[in-house]
Design a protein around this motif. Structure first.
Motif, short mmCIF file in Angstrom:
data_model
loop_
_atom_site.label_atom_id
_atom_site.label_comp_id
_atom_site.label_asym_id
_atom_site.label_seq_id
_atom_site.Cartn_x
_atom_site.Cartn_y
_atom_site.Cartn_z
N HIS A 1 0.53 -0.98 0.35
CA HIS A 1 -0.14 -0.24 0.15
C HIS A 1 0.44 1.32 0.24
CE1 HIS A 1 -3.34 2.96 1.84
NE2 HIS A 1 -3.74 1.90 0.76
N ALA A 2 2.19 1.16 -0.34
CA ALA A 2 2.97 2.14 0.23
C ALA A 2 3.04 2.98 -1.16
CB ALA A 2 4.75 1.63 0.65
N LYS A 3 3.03 4.02 -1.40
CA LYS A 3 3.45 5.48 -2.44
C LYS A 3 4.95 5.38 -2.67
CE LYS A 3 -0.91 4.97 -1.37
NZ LYS A 3 -2.42 3.62 -1.69
N MET A 4 5.53 5.22 -3.63
CA MET A 4 7.05 5.09 -3.64
C MET A 4 7.03 5.16 -4.89
SD MET A 4 8.67 2.84 -0.46
CE MET A 4 7.99 0.99 -1.72
N LEU A 5 8.16 6.34 -5.56
CA LEU A 5 8.57 6.54 -7.04
C LEU A 5 10.68 6.73 -6.31
CD1 LEU A 5 8.77 7.21 -9.67
CD2 LEU A 5 8.49 9.41 -9.55
N ARG B 1 19.66 9.61 -6.53
CA ARG B 1 18.65 8.85 -6.36
C ARG B 1 17.36 10.03 -5.96
NH1 ARG B 1 20.87 5.35 -3.02
NH2 ARG B 1 21.61 3.15 -3.80
N TYR B 2 16.56 9.81 -6.67
CA TYR B 2 15.73 11.48 -6.72
C TYR B 2 14.55 10.74 -6.40
CZ TYR B 2 18.12 14.78 -8.78
OH TYR B 2 19.25 15.95 -9.16
N ASP C 1 17.16 4.67 1.67
CA ASP C 1 15.35 3.37 2.41
C ASP C 1 14.49 3.60 1.36
OD1 ASP C 1 17.89 4.21 4.83
OD2 ASP C 1 15.70 5.74 5.35
N VAL C 2 14.45 3.99 0.46
CA VAL C 2 13.68 3.54 -0.50
C VAL C 2 13.87 2.68 -1.15
CG1 VAL C 2 12.44 3.86 -2.23
CG2 VAL C 2 12.33 5.73 -0.07
N HIS C 3 15.71 3.18 -1.92
CA HIS C 3 15.71 2.18 -2.63
C HIS C 3 16.22 0.02 -2.05
CE1 HIS C 3 19.05 0.03 -4.84
NE2 HIS C 3 19.70 -0.71 -3.17
N GLN C 4 16.47 0.13 -0.62
CA GLN C 4 16.15 -0.98 -0.01
C GLN C 4 14.58 -1.55 0.33
OE1 GLN C 4 18.82 -1.22 3.46
NE2 GLN C 4 18.87 0.60 3.87
N ILE C 5 13.96 -0.81 0.68
CA ILE C 5 12.15 -0.92 0.06
C ILE C 5 12.16 -1.80 -0.79
CG2 ILE C 5 10.26 -0.65 0.45
CD1 ILE C 5 11.44 1.29 3.08
N PHE C 6 12.10 -1.20 -2.27
CA PHE C 6 12.23 -1.58 -3.98
C PHE C 6 13.54 -3.31 -3.34
CE2 PHE C 6 10.88 2.20 -5.06
CZ PHE C 6 9.26 2.03 -5.39
N GLN C 7 14.33 -3.45 -3.05
CA GLN C 7 14.88 -4.08 -3.33
C GLN C 7 14.25 -5.61 -2.88
OE1 GLN C 7 17.17 -3.46 -5.96
NE2 GLN C 7 18.86 -4.69 -4.28
N LEU D 1 16.20 0.88 8.66
CA LEU D 1 16.05 2.57 7.77
C LEU D 1 16.49 3.48 8.32
CD1 LEU D 1 12.46 1.59 6.17
CD2 LEU D 1 14.52 1.24 4.99
N LYS D 2 16.69 3.92 8.09
CA LYS D 2 17.47 5.32 8.86
C LYS D 2 16.98 5.86 8.75
CE LYS D 2 21.65 8.35 9.45
NZ LYS D 2 22.83 8.94 8.58
N ARG D 3 15.92 6.94 7.92
CA ARG D 3 15.59 8.22 8.15
C ARG D 3 12.92 7.72 7.55
NH1 ARG D 3 17.07 12.70 9.87
NH2 ARG D 3 19.04 13.06 8.50
N LEU D 4 12.92 6.56 7.29
CA LEU D 4 11.11 5.70 6.66
C LEU D 4 10.86 4.64 8.37
CD1 LEU D 4 11.30 5.49 2.71
CD2 LEU D 4 10.71 7.66 4.84
#
Length: 697
Positions: free
Chosen positions: A449-453, A465-466, A497-503, A514-517
């Protein structure tokens, strides 16, 4: 609008683990049902534009449909499985019994508003929805001709006899049960017949102005069918025609651990969704009891599942009038969302500092433009995105397809189990895969349900990373009608953090730090509880402590117990909860420092924002997650901080403080479960209108 009796308010609570006392918790389903009374109240508000009031009525009807399809259907399943009582002490059977009574009150109120308030007001404004009793001779002739030419050729009436048993009835379809007398051409004795209205037929028919005398005159298809149904049975006498509609459980139950391919399993389930277990029968008010009993027998439903209807059984279909009538004077005035100023390059704009978007007041175009530019930019190497709901003909999908064709590495996490969008998402996944996009279906047992790009771009020989993170879906339509927040950033920690979640979503990665999320189902729940408990410690030590949080719904017991304990410690807590809330505010000694309000206005309140005072060093987070058990424990969600002080202050001012000051669209939840409309002072404040004035100008 009371969820429970006032007598249910706790007297002095017993010693011990009193925060688990069932009397401290409202029932989630009943609270969700109660939300629709607040929606319906908008339809009665004479200060609202008339066609917008009609829209609110229809929203309350479609919400009730979905409530029965999902919430009531799930409860019946839980009852069959022998589930026990929830935190509120009610068993599924007890909740279902209360749902019937409360839903009956809501249905009666909906048809009262339609018959006595809106229909007459619309007619006075020149928008007439004509009942059979008001048709004149010219209208009858035109409608009979319309029936013969446009409706009758696609109908297949079914007489009920030993050779023709009761047919399968599609979920929420319009049907007429016809009582017949006489014999047909084969000598068969008439009794009962079923006439099903194909979904290809319009449910609202507009009369030509030359026939009606007015430009905005309409009739329900159900009225036309009931009036001319005798033409389907020549030589027989129609003694009665009664519309009905059955609502079925629509919750798909795919055992993901037992299937090899979730997409194939979902396709099989979707094929039969329209014929799952019935949960509700709506029937014309004047229908004889014997026919109602026959229908109940065929649908295997109890008496408590019947709702007698004083009007069309598919009242929500009158929403078509809203779109068919072009009367700006009867609708909300249009507005133009603010466009993002600055550089034409979205990458340059984001590199210059984080960008906050507050929809629908800020345009969604920057997100679309970022993806479009990424698809064309030769320096972009990879694009990763989650898609939960996208809408039809989404420009985002076109950009992702183009990116793959341009040689980018594109990975999209498509959530196939997005309720009522499953079929659309299956088609979306097929389209993306055909274009060379790597499609991932998420994690077995957990909806994504996460909203990530995430966009990876090479700049001066270094990868950057953007990121876009949001509280709402990548859906251009809902960004114009839902309030949501989005963050565009190239912060290295957030990007990593977003990169790791996608991985983690696409591979078989272990638990990550995660450091921030904060992330569900791993750290978000614990992170919220930890911060609530921290505010309680600050309060006990005499330091500044406060919590302000906004969300769609709240029911997670451990979070609620933490909020109760913080209230007992002296923390002032303001919760803005749009719909279901199982926390009971205002209980002396337990929750007397907690205030709960609900905002129902022009836009659907959808953003989730959590703010913690933290002894003068406040933390503010935005998230895709409500404080519900499912979001915190059984879904993949992200919660992201707003790090730039000016943007954090903006979110607090616009999405929290602004709503706490609302005296136009705000309702306050009382300790007895009643929602009371906040009284407007001499200078009323509407949070949504204030944002329209401030941002859109």
């Amino acid at each position: 609008m009371t969820i429970v009796d006032a007598s249910a308010v706790p007297e002095p609570l017993p010693e011990g683990d009193l925060l688990r006392d069932p009397r401290l918790y409202f029932n989630r389903e009943l609270s969700q049902l109660d939300f629709n009374f607040r929606v319906l109240a908008q339809a009665e508000d004479a200060q609202m534009p008339l066609l917008e009031r009609l829209r609110y009525l229809c929203i309350s009807c479609t919400n009730l449909d979905e409530f029965f399809e999902i919430r009531a259907g799930t409860l019946r399943h839980a009852q069959d499985l022998g589930f026990g009582a929830g935190p509120d002490g009610l068993t599924p059977a007890q909740v279902l019994a209360r749902i019937h009574d409360r839903a009956a009150d809501l249905v009666a109120a909906q048809y009262r508003v339609w018959n006595q308030v809106l229909r007459p007001a619309l007619a006075e404004a020149g928008v007439r929805v004509l009942g059979r009793q008001s048709w004149d001779a010219r209208q009858v002739r035109w409608l009979r001709s319309y029936f013969r030419d446009e409706i009758m050729p696609v109908l297949s009436p079914l007489g009920l006899d030993p050779a023709h048993p009761f047919p399968k009835i599609l979920n929420k379809s319009l049907n007429i049960v016809v009582v017949l007398k006489g014999r047909d051409a084969f000598g068969r004795e008439g009794n009962l017949a079923i006439v099903r209205a194909p979904r290809s037929l319009p449910r609202i028919i507009q009369l030509p102005e030359a026939v009606s005398g007015g430009p905005h005159d309409f009739v329900f298809l159900s009225s036309v069918l009931s009036t001319f149904v005798d033409e389907l049975f020549p030589g027989m006498q129609v003694q009665g025609a009664y519309q009905f509609r059955v609502t079925r459980n629509s919750e798909l139950l795919v055992d993901e651990a037992e299937v090899d391919n979730i997409a194939l399993a979902l396709r099989d389930e979707l094929a039969g969704r329209g014929y799952l277990r019935p949960v509700r029968l709506e029937i014309a008010e004047q229908c004889p009891t014997s026919i109602v009993q026959m229908l109940l027998h065929n649908f295997d439903l109890p008496e408590s599942a019947v709702y007698r209807i004083d009007g069309p059984v598919n009242l929500n279909r009158v929403i078509q009038v809203y779109d068919m009538v072009q009367r700006p004077d009867l609708k909300f005035p249009p507005f133009t969302p603010r466009q993002l100023p600055g550089s034409d390059s979205m990458f340059e704009r984001i590199a210059g500092g984080d960008v906050l978007l507050h929809h629908p007041f800020d345009a969604f175009n920057p997100v679309l433009e970022l993806i479009r530019q990424a698809a064309e930019d030769p320096n972009v190497l990879a694009i990763k995105q989650t898609l939960y709901r996208t809408g039809k003909d989404s420009p985002i999908v076109e950009h992702l397809v183009q990116a793959a064709r341009n040689g980018k590495d594109v990975t999209v996490v498509v959530e196939l189990r997005a309720r009522f969008d499953e079929e659309a998402n299956l088609g979306l996944a097929d389209r993306l895969q055909e274009a060379g996009v790597q499609v991932v279906y998420g994690v077995v047992g957990y909806k994504t349900h996460a909203k990530m790009l995430l966009i990876v771009r090479r700049e001066n020989g270094v990868l950057r990373r953007y990121v876009h993170l949001g509280t709402g879906n990548y859906h251009s339509g809902t960004t114009r009608t839902y309030t949501d927040l989005g963050l565009l950033t190239c912060d290295p920690d957030i990007g990593n953090d977003v990169h790791q979640i996608f991985q983690q979503l696409s591979g078989l990665a272990p638990a990550i730090k995660l450091k921030r999320l904060l992330q569900s189902p791993f750290t978000l729940h614990a992170g919220i509880v930890k911060r609530i408990e921290r505010e309680a410690r600050h309060a006990r030590a005499g330091r500044p402590a406060r919590i302000v949080a906004k969300m769609n719904a709240l029911n997670e017991p451990q979070v609620i117990r933490a909020l109760y304990a913080a209230s007992q410690a002296g923390v002032r807590i303001d919760l803005i909860v749009r719909s279901a809330c199982t926390l009971r505010p205002g209980v002396p000694g337990v929750s007397d420092n907690i205030r709960v309000r609900s905002i129902v206005g022009r836009f659907l309140e959808h953003h989730r924002v959590y703010w913690f005072a933290n002894d003068g060093e406040p933390e503010l987070f935005c998230s895709s997650a409500d404080w519900l058990e499912r979001n915190l424990l059984r879904r993949v969600e992200v919660c992201f901080p707003i790090l730039a002080p000016d943007l954090a202050q903006r979110v607090f001012d616009e999405a929290l403080a602004n709503y706490l000051d609302d005296t136009v669209n705000a309702w306050e939840l009382q300790a007895d479960g009643e929602y009371r409309k906040v009284a407007a002072p001499e200078a009323p404040h509407s949070a949504q209108q204030a944002l329209l004035d401030r941002i859109c100008g």
